[in-house]
Design a protein around this motif. Sequence first.
Motif, PDB file in Angstrom:
ATOM      1  N   ALA A 187       0.824  -1.202   0.000  1.00  0.00           N
ATOM      2  CA  ALA A 187       0.000   0.000   0.000  1.00  0.00           C
ATOM      3  C   ALA A 187       0.865   1.261   0.000  1.00  0.00           C
ATOM      4  O   ALA A 187       0.564   2.236  -0.699  1.00  0.00           O
ATOM      5  N   SER A 188       1.956   1.240   0.761  1.00  0.00           N
ATOM      6  CA  SER A 188       2.846   2.401   0.814  1.00  0.00           C
ATOM      7  C   SER A 188       3.524   2.642  -0.524  1.00  0.00           C
ATOM      8  O   SER A 188       3.624   3.782  -0.995  1.00  0.00           O
ATOM      9  N   VAL A 189       3.994   1.553  -1.162  1.00  0.00           N
ATOM     10  CA  VAL A 189       4.672   1.682  -2.454  1.00  0.00           C
ATOM     11  C   VAL A 189       3.711   2.188  -3.520  1.00  0.00           C
ATOM     12  O   VAL A 189       4.041   3.093  -4.308  1.00  0.00           O
ATOM     13  N   MET A 190       2.507   1.628  -3.545  1.00  0.00           N
ATOM     14  CA  MET A 190       1.526   2.042  -4.547  1.00  0.00           C
ATOM     15  C   MET A 190       1.069   3.482  -4.318  1.00  0.00           C
ATOM     16  O   MET A 190       0.819   4.226  -5.274  1.00  0.00           O
ATOM     17  N   ALA A 191       0.969   3.873  -3.038  1.00  0.00           N
ATOM     18  CA  ALA A 191       0.574   5.252  -2.736  1.00  0.00           C
ATOM     19  C   ALA A 191       1.637   6.228  -3.211  1.00  0.00           C
ATOM     20  O   ALA A 191       1.328   7.332  -3.696  1.00  0.00           O
ATOM     21  N   ALA A 192       2.919   5.849  -3.070  1.00  0.00           N
ATOM     22  CA  ALA A 192       4.002   6.716  -3.535  1.00  0.00           C
ATOM     23  C   ALA A 192       3.976   6.878  -5.049  1.00  0.00           C
ATOM     24  O   ALA A 192       4.363   7.924  -5.587  1.00  0.00           O
ATOM     25  N   LYS A 193       3.510   5.839  -5.744  1.00  0.00           N
ATOM     26  CA  LYS A 193       3.407   5.895  -7.204  1.00  0.00           C
ATOM     27  C   LYS A 193       2.050   6.442  -7.661  1.00  0.00           C
ATOM     28  O   LYS A 193       1.758   6.455  -8.854  1.00  0.00           O
ATOM     29  N   LYS A 194       1.236   6.849  -6.673  1.00  0.00           N
ATOM     30  CA  LYS A 194      -0.090   7.391  -6.953  1.00  0.00           C
ATOM     31  C   LYS A 194      -0.953   6.404  -7.726  1.00  0.00           C
ATOM     32  O   LYS A 194      -1.630   6.742  -8.686  1.00  0.00           O
ATOM     33  N   GLN A 195      -0.879   5.132  -7.289  1.00  0.00           N
ATOM     34  CA  GLN A 195      -1.684   4.086  -7.893  1.00  0.00           C
ATOM     35  C   GLN A 195      -2.565   3.447  -6.816  1.00  0.00           C
ATOM     36  O   GLN A 195      -2.211   3.432  -5.644  1.00  0.00           O
ATOM     37  N   GLU A 196      -3.694   2.942  -7.220  1.00  0.00           N
ATOM     38  CA  GLU A 196      -4.633   2.329  -6.290  1.00  0.00           C
ATOM     39  C   GLU A 196      -4.624   0.821  -6.498  1.00  0.00           C
ATOM     40  O   GLU A 196      -5.039   0.318  -7.543  1.00  0.00           O
ATOM     41  N   TRP A 197      -4.103   0.072  -5.513  1.00  0.00           N
ATOM     42  CA  TRP A 197      -3.981  -1.366  -5.672  1.00  0.00           C
ATOM     43  C   TRP A 197      -5.279  -2.104  -5.348  1.00  0.00           C
ATOM     44  O   TRP A 197      -5.472  -3.242  -5.762  1.00  0.00           O
ATOM     45  N   LEU A 198      -6.187  -1.462  -4.638  1.00  0.00           N
ATOM     46  CA  LEU A 198      -7.426  -2.126  -4.261  1.00  0.00           C
ATOM     47  C   LEU A 198      -8.331  -2.409  -5.459  1.00  0.00           C
ATOM     48  O   LEU A 198      -9.214  -3.258  -5.402  1.00  0.00           O
ATOM     49  N   SER A 199      -8.119  -1.661  -6.559  1.00  0.00           N
ATOM     50  CA  SER A 199      -8.940  -1.866  -7.752  1.00  0.00           C
ATOM     51  C   SER A 199      -8.419  -2.998  -8.639  1.00  0.00           C
ATOM     52  O   SER A 199      -9.066  -3.370  -9.618  1.00  0.00           O
ATOM     53  N   MET A 200      -7.249  -3.568  -8.288  1.00  0.00           N
ATOM     54  CA  MET A 200      -6.678  -4.652  -9.092  1.00  0.00           C
ATOM     55  C   MET A 200      -7.430  -5.955  -8.849  1.00  0.00           C
ATOM     56  O   MET A 200      -7.916  -6.208  -7.748  1.00  0.00           O
ATOM     57  N   LYS A 201      -7.497  -6.788  -9.880  1.00  0.00           N
ATOM     58  CA  LYS A 201      -8.161  -8.068  -9.750  1.00  0.00           C
ATOM     59  C   LYS A 201      -7.339  -9.052  -8.934  1.00  0.00           C
ATOM     60  O   LYS A 201      -7.880  -9.957  -8.303  1.00  0.00           O
ATOM     61  N   GLN A 202      -6.022  -8.921  -8.966  1.00  0.00           N
ATOM     62  CA  GLN A 202      -5.154  -9.786  -8.178  1.00  0.00           C
ATOM     63  C   GLN A 202      -3.954  -8.972  -7.696  1.00  0.00           C
ATOM     64  O   GLN A 202      -3.607  -7.937  -8.281  1.00  0.00           O
ATOM     65  N   LEU A 203      -3.348  -9.425  -6.620  1.00  0.00           N
ATOM     66  CA  LEU A 203      -2.219  -8.706  -6.041  1.00  0.00           C
ATOM     67  C   LEU A 203      -1.006  -8.778  -6.965  1.00  0.00           C
ATOM     68  O   LEU A 203      -0.734  -9.833  -7.561  1.00  0.00           O
ATOM     69  N   PRO A 204      -0.257  -7.691  -7.084  1.00  0.00           N
ATOM     70  CA  PRO A 204       0.926  -7.703  -7.953  1.00  0.00           C
ATOM     71  C   PRO A 204       2.118  -8.417  -7.323  1.00  0.00           C
ATOM     72  O   PRO A 204       3.129  -8.634  -7.974  1.00  0.00           O
ATOM     73  N   VAL A 205       2.029  -8.750  -6.043  1.00  0.00           N
ATOM     74  CA  VAL A 205       3.126  -9.447  -5.361  1.00  0.00           C
ATOM     75  C   VAL A 205       2.542 -10.647  -4.604  1.00  0.00           C
ATOM     76  O   VAL A 205       1.389 -10.622  -4.178  1.00  0.00           O
ATOM     77  N   PRO A 206       3.331 -11.700  -4.425  1.00  0.00           N
ATOM     78  CA  PRO A 206       2.827 -12.855  -3.654  1.00  0.00           C
ATOM     79  C   PRO A 206       2.819 -12.545  -2.160  1.00  0.00           C
ATOM     80  O   PRO A 206       3.672 -11.800  -1.662  1.00  0.00           O
ATOM     81  N   VAL A 207       1.859 -13.092  -1.456  1.00  0.00           N
ATOM     82  CA  VAL A 207       1.782 -12.957  -0.006  1.00  0.00           C
ATOM     83  C   VAL A 207       2.152 -14.318   0.584  1.00  0.00           C
ATOM     84  O   VAL A 207       1.397 -15.281   0.467  1.00  0.00           O
ATOM     85  N   GLU A 208       3.327 -14.378   1.194  1.00  0.00           N
ATOM     86  CA  GLU A 208       3.818 -15.641   1.731  1.00  0.00           C
ATOM     87  C   GLU A 208       3.123 -15.960   3.048  1.00  0.00           C
ATOM     88  O   GLU A 208       3.120 -15.159   3.970  1.00  0.00           O
ATOM     89  N   LEU A 209       2.549 -17.153   3.116  1.00  0.00           N
ATOM     90  CA  LEU A 209       1.915 -17.637   4.337  1.00  0.00           C
ATOM     91  C   LEU A 209       2.574 -18.945   4.756  1.00  0.00           C
ATOM     92  O   LEU A 209       3.242 -19.604   3.962  1.00  0.00           O
ATOM     93  N   GLY A 210       2.409 -19.314   6.013  1.00  0.00           N
ATOM     94  CA  GLY A 210       3.016 -20.536   6.526  1.00  0.00           C
ATOM     95  C   GLY A 210       2.410 -21.783   5.916  1.00  0.00           C
ATOM     96  O   GLY A 210       1.351 -21.751   5.281  1.00  0.00           O
ATOM     97  N   ARG A 211       3.082 -22.915   6.122  1.00  0.00           N
ATOM     98  CA  ARG A 211       2.621 -24.178   5.546  1.00  0.00           C
ATOM     99  C   ARG A 211       1.241 -24.564   6.073  1.00  0.00           C
ATOM    100  O   ARG A 211       0.457 -25.200   5.378  1.00  0.00           O
ATOM    101  N   ASP A 212       0.952 -24.173   7.307  1.00  0.00           N
ATOM    102  CA  ASP A 212      -0.348 -24.516   7.894  1.00  0.00           C
ATOM    103  C   ASP A 212      -1.493 -23.816   7.177  1.00  0.00           C
ATOM    104  O   ASP A 212      -2.655 -24.219   7.336  1.00  0.00           O
ATOM    105  N   LEU A 213      -1.197 -22.786   6.418  1.00  0.00           N
ATOM    106  CA  LEU A 213      -2.235 -22.027   5.735  1.00  0.00           C
ATOM    107  C   LEU A 213      -2.245 -22.298   4.231  1.00  0.00           C
ATOM    108  O   LEU A 213      -2.881 -21.585   3.474  1.00  0.00           O
ATOM    109  N   GLN A 214      -1.543 -23.331   3.796  1.00  0.00           N
ATOM    110  CA  GLN A 214      -1.531 -23.710   2.388  1.00  0.00           C
ATOM    111  C   GLN A 214      -2.426 -24.939   2.235  1.00  0.00           C
ATOM    112  O   GLN A 214      -1.996 -26.074   2.431  1.00  0.00           O
ATOM    113  N   PHE A 215      -3.685 -24.685   1.908  1.00  0.00           N
ATOM    114  CA  PHE A 215      -4.682 -25.740   1.897  1.00  0.00           C
ATOM    115  C   PHE A 215      -4.803 -26.447   0.551  1.00  0.00           C
ATOM    116  O   PHE A 215      -5.256 -27.569   0.495  1.00  0.00           O
TER     117      PHE A 215
END
Length: 385
Positions: free
Chosen positions: A294-322
């Motif tokens: 959110a900070s990076v996109m705000a600095a570039k004056k872009q809105e990431w909430l309107s994207m269909k998918q995140l531009p970066v992966p969100v790493e989660l633990g193995r317990d959350l990989q279903f």
Amino acid sequence: MELATLKDAFDRASKKQKFSSSLNQELINRAENELEQALKKIQSADADSDFFNLRVILKELGNKLNEMSPINQVEGSQKELNVALSKFTKAIEKNFIPDISKAYGNMNFDVRTVNLILANHFYRQGLFDLGDCFVQEASEPDTASLKLPFLNMYNILETMRSRDLGPALEWAAAHSAHLMSDGSSLELKLHRLQFLDILHRGDKSEALRYARTYLAPFASLHKVEIQKLMACLLWAGRLDQSPYAEFMSPMQWDRMIEEVSQQFCSVLGQSHESPLGVAVTAGVQGLPTLLKLASVMAAKKQEWLSMKQLPVPVELGRDLQFHSIFVCPVLREQGSDENPPMLMPCGHVLSKQSIVKLSKSSTRPFKCPYCPLEATFSQCKQLHF
């Protein structure tokens, strides 16, 4: 929020605190020991030279305490601790972002749905009084269907902790078909535990009758397991001294309580873990990445909430990989029911849309973008994750 940086700063402060506490306690013990020795000397001093001995003893005590210099040592360790605490505080101030609203979008929640999720969470955790209080204050009617199944489950688990398998066996027998369709041998395991409990009390004849009645129906599918249980009859009353002593481990009861809980939730069509708890855990793990994005996109004056998918992966633990998620390496799009992954004869996997664009025809061969081999659309097979 860099959790690794905060953890390192906390570990350093914690280490300094433990060292300072240990040093202070050591100084106190040494000073206490010197005082006790001086007191013993004073009590055993000669009455004719009390004044002289007292002066000598007190002077010797003062010299030893000065050599220890406890004040200087305490001040030194405390100074190091204060520096570590100061750095930890600065790390928190630098990395902690109090406004986390940037990490989520403005969504319209159905209040009743949210209330039911919370009530379900309380009931599945066994917090029935809290769940009832919440439902009452939220003015949510018709929540008995949420509470009763889990109330029944916790009643069964409580009786199991009291070494009573009756309710659990009745429940397993009533849902035998569902358990078998899931490939679960829970009913057999419960009967095994009951059989071993009877045998442990030394009632060999009763254990044999129980085996003929309740274990025999499982013999065709669990021959080896039944053979081991029959061998246990030779050790009636002294199973703890037998080659099958592991059957009497208290861990067996703990595992069965956990398995009954899991299978009960499966029969209800729910996950064993609380969906709300899993969602909150995933959100906490993904929050630093989302805040940074959110900070990076705000600095570039872009809105990431309107994207269909995140531009970066969100790493989660193995317990959350279903489940596995396929992303086409050509189109960079996530697979779906309309665009499933397809296995090519060469072993590479592309999305259906990619293969359609490459082939341009169901009979025309096309070259794999990752190796020299060619294939046709009809030779590609859909994969199911």
